[in-house]
Design a protein around this motif. Structure first.
Motif, PDB file in Angstrom:
ATOM      1  N   PHE A   1      47.370  35.841  35.996  1.00  0.00           N
ATOM      2  CA  PHE A   1      45.727  35.946  35.275  1.00  0.00           C
ATOM      3  C   PHE A   1      45.549  36.169  37.399  1.00  0.00           C
ATOM      4  N   PHE A   2      45.474  35.272  38.143  1.00  0.00           N
ATOM      5  CA  PHE A   2      45.398  35.450  39.216  1.00  0.00           C
ATOM      6  C   PHE A   2      45.680  36.852  39.701  1.00  0.00           C
ATOM      7  N   LEU A   3      47.250  37.749  39.650  1.00  0.00           N
ATOM      8  CA  LEU A   3      47.540  38.576  39.530  1.00  0.00           C
ATOM      9  C   LEU A   3      46.668  39.974  39.245  1.00  0.00           C
ATOM     10  N   ILE A   4      46.375  39.632  37.793  1.00  0.00           N
ATOM     11  CA  ILE A   4      45.865  40.576  37.165  1.00  0.00           C
ATOM     12  C   ILE A   4      44.600  40.361  37.455  1.00  0.00           C
ATOM     13  N   ALA A   5      43.456  39.519  37.863  1.00  0.00           N
ATOM     14  CA  ALA A   5      42.352  39.502  38.549  1.00  0.00           C
ATOM     15  C   ALA A   5      42.537  39.663  39.787  1.00  0.00           C
ATOM     16  N   PHE A   6      43.366  39.787  40.278  1.00  0.00           N
ATOM     17  CA  PHE A   6      43.100  39.887  42.553  1.00  0.00           C
ATOM     18  C   PHE A   6      43.858  42.059  42.448  1.00  0.00           C
ATOM     19  N   PHE A   7      44.492  42.402  41.498  1.00  0.00           N
ATOM     20  CA  PHE A   7      45.579  43.529  41.458  1.00  0.00           C
ATOM     21  C   PHE A   7      44.589  43.896  40.210  1.00  0.00           C
ATOM     22  N   GLY A   8      44.453  43.797  39.244  1.00  0.00           N
ATOM     23  CA  GLY A   8      44.989  44.563  37.899  1.00  0.00           C
ATOM     24  C   GLY A   8      43.346  44.672  36.781  1.00  0.00           C
TER      25      GLY A   8
ATOM     26  N   GLY B   1      35.051  43.874  38.751  1.00  0.00           N
ATOM     27  CA  GLY B   1      34.079  43.980  38.121  1.00  0.00           C
ATOM     28  C   GLY B   1      33.826  42.567  37.284  1.00  0.00           C
ATOM     29  N   ILE B   2      33.296  42.229  35.653  1.00  0.00           N
ATOM     30  CA  ILE B   2      33.200  41.101  35.130  1.00  0.00           C
ATOM     31  C   ILE B   2      34.788  40.502  35.252  1.00  0.00           C
ATOM     32  N   TRP B   3      35.574  41.529  34.371  1.00  0.00           N
ATOM     33  CA  TRP B   3      36.854  40.801  34.178  1.00  0.00           C
ATOM     34  C   TRP B   3      37.614  40.337  35.226  1.00  0.00           C
ATOM     35  N   ALA B   4      37.829  40.571  36.632  1.00  0.00           N
ATOM     36  CA  ALA B   4      38.232  39.737  37.577  1.00  0.00           C
ATOM     37  C   ALA B   4      37.267  38.929  37.347  1.00  0.00           C
ATOM     38  N   TRP B   5      36.266  38.081  37.201  1.00  0.00           N
ATOM     39  CA  TRP B   5      36.300  37.119  37.734  1.00  0.00           C
ATOM     40  C   TRP B   5      36.391  36.096  36.276  1.00  0.00           C
ATOM     41  N   VAL B   6      36.516  37.390  34.950  1.00  0.00           N
ATOM     42  CA  VAL B   6      37.147  36.432  34.041  1.00  0.00           C
ATOM     43  C   VAL B   6      38.131  36.027  33.964  1.00  0.00           C
TER      44      VAL B   6
END
Length: 67
Positions: A20-27, A30-35
């Motif tokens: 989840f952290f990798l998706i948030a930072f690199f993938g 916007g709002i999806w990074a926060w989610v």
């Protein structure tokens, strides 16, 4: 707060947190990074505390037999 998360469950939660952290930072952005970042934090907290409120509501215990 009775521990209800077993070692395999904890390992899976830590792995999911990293994903989840990798998706948030690199993938995502916007709002999806926060989610995804929030989901990662929740996974780390529940794994560290050995307690999952959702498992407690449904009376699921992944620690195995109580001794």
């Amino acid at each position: 707060m009775v521990p209800n998360v077993g070692s395999t469950d904890r390992l899976v939660r830590y792995i999911l947190a990293v994903v989840f952290f990798l998706i948030a930072f690199f993938g995502s952005s916007g709002i999806w990074a926060w989610v995804f970042g929030l989901l990662g934090v929740i996974m780390v907290v529940t794994a560290t505390l050995n307690f999952c409120p959702i498992w407690a509501v449904f009376k699921v215990n992944t620690r195995g037999k109580a001794t």
